[in-house]
Write an enzyme that holds these catalytic residues in place. Structure first.
Site, PDB file in Angstrom:
ATOM      1  N   ASP A  38      45.757   4.928 -41.138  1.00  0.00           N
ATOM      2  CA  ASP A  38      45.578   5.615 -42.428  1.00  0.00           C
ATOM      3  C   ASP A  38      45.013   7.028 -42.263  1.00  0.00           C
ATOM      4  O   ASP A  38      44.055   7.401 -42.944  1.00  0.00           O
ATOM      5  CB  ASP A  38      44.622   4.822 -43.336  1.00  0.00           C
ATOM      6  N   GLU A 208      51.405   1.695 -51.824  1.00  0.00           N
ATOM      7  CA  GLU A 208      50.047   2.205 -51.594  1.00  0.00           C
ATOM      8  C   GLU A 208      50.129   3.555 -50.880  1.00  0.00           C
ATOM      9  O   GLU A 208      51.210   4.120 -50.690  1.00  0.00           O
ATOM     10  CB  GLU A 208      49.250   1.206 -50.747  1.00  0.00           C
TER      11      GLU A 208
END
Length: 326
Positions: A38, A208
């Site tokens: 991420d 997401e």
């Protein structure tokens, strides 16, 4: 025999030199050792920065590290720039940081505790520091977003600065994405003209990991699709005329290559305005590795066609060429 040994030593020297030259001029993938995911990329003080999730079991995700580089190839690790000792309400699953500089302060937004309902403590927090490498301290003493709005789990936050200087929080898991107008000191939100705080901007197939940037007056909205533990995790995008869209999905531009790596997703972008270079920073999984948390941070160059469409990104072992900020 001496001639053979000398020749072998010479060859080894040449090989070593070639490898070191490649290391200097090419980033290679992954960018740095360790399991990190991420990645949030930024440029501060003529340095490139990456703020990733420490990829481990939730109960071990209690801190964030950062990495800095002058040239995209050599990265310095800054350990524990933030941990749960500084965030009293957070106890696990600290992940997916986003960072902005404002008024000579650095604000690090993060998710914590992976809440599954409005009855749990956690959500999106904010930490602040005088330096990009921290240490960061809790800005609010409580989460900034601690409830589900429009069905969006309060995770995967991104802070977007619009052309007029307004900062927005764009976030959301569970296939829903919200945008909210941050107030001037990042302690809360200013309502929109209709009185609402959270507006949903979810495009088709969104899961997401939202990200937004402006290019040639257009708003590029990007996100991750698929399951984060699976091989088909990927990145898609849409284009709109404002940060509120509407956003119609264009295409998927980053995905696995079964000969290279799987699970390529949850990204951010570095834009070198002076060189007109765009780099996508993302994580992926080594081939054959079935551990869900074994994710590595990688980089590729991202290009556009004449119409402004993002071209498919080829994932590589080589990464990108060395590039100074200026």
């Amino acid at each position: 025999m001496k001639y053979i040994i000398s020749s072998l030593l010479l060859f080894a020297g040449i090989t070593s030199f070639a490898q070191s030259t490649k290391t200097i001029n090419q980033s290679g993938n992954p960018l740095f050792p360790g399991w990190y995911a991420d990645p949030e990329a930024a440029v501060f003080n003529n340095k490139y920065w990456i703020y990733p999730t420490y990829s481990a079991k939730y109960k071990e995700q209690v801190f964030l590290d950062a990495f800095s580089s002058d040239d995209l190839t050599n990265w310095k690790k800054h350990e524990h720039i933030l941990d749960t000792a500084a965030i009293k309400w957070a106890n696990k699953a600290m992940w997916a940081p986003a960072i902005v500089e404002k008024d000579k302060k650095y604000y690090l937004f993060f998710g914590a505790n992976d809440i599954q309902s409005d009855n749990e403590v956690g959500g999106i927090g904010v930490a602040v520091s005088d330096k990009p490498e921290g240490p960061f301290k809790d800005h609010l003493g409580k989460p900034l977003v601690d409830k589900f709005h429009n069905g969006a789990q309060p995770i995967d936050q991104f802070v977007f600065k619009d052309k007029d200087g307004q900062y927005y929080l764009i976030y959301g898991g569970w296939r829903h994405c919200n945008i909210a107008k941050l107030n001037k000191d990042f302690t809360g939100f200013d309502p929109f003209d209709d009185g609402t705080i959270f507006k949903e901007i979810t495009p088709d197939k969104y899961v997401e990991g939202p990200y937004m940037f402006i290019r040639n007056g257009k708003y590029y909205f990007m996100w991750s699709e698929g399951g984060w533990t699976g091989p088909d995790y990927s990145v898609a995008y849409a284009v709109g005329d404002s940060p509120f869209g509407p956003f119609k999905r264009v295409d998927k531009i980053l995905k696995q290559d079964p000969t290279m790596a799987t699970g390529a997703g949850h990204h951010s972008i570095i834009i070198n305005q002076k060189k007109n270079k765009y780099y996508i920073i993302y994580h992926r999984r080594p081939l054959g590795d079935t551990n869900g948390n074994h994710r590595e941070t990688c980089i590729e160059e991202m290009n556009f066609d004449a119409q402004g469409n993002i071209l498919p990104v080829k994932i590589t072992k080589e990464g990108v060429k060395a590039q100074k900020v200026k």
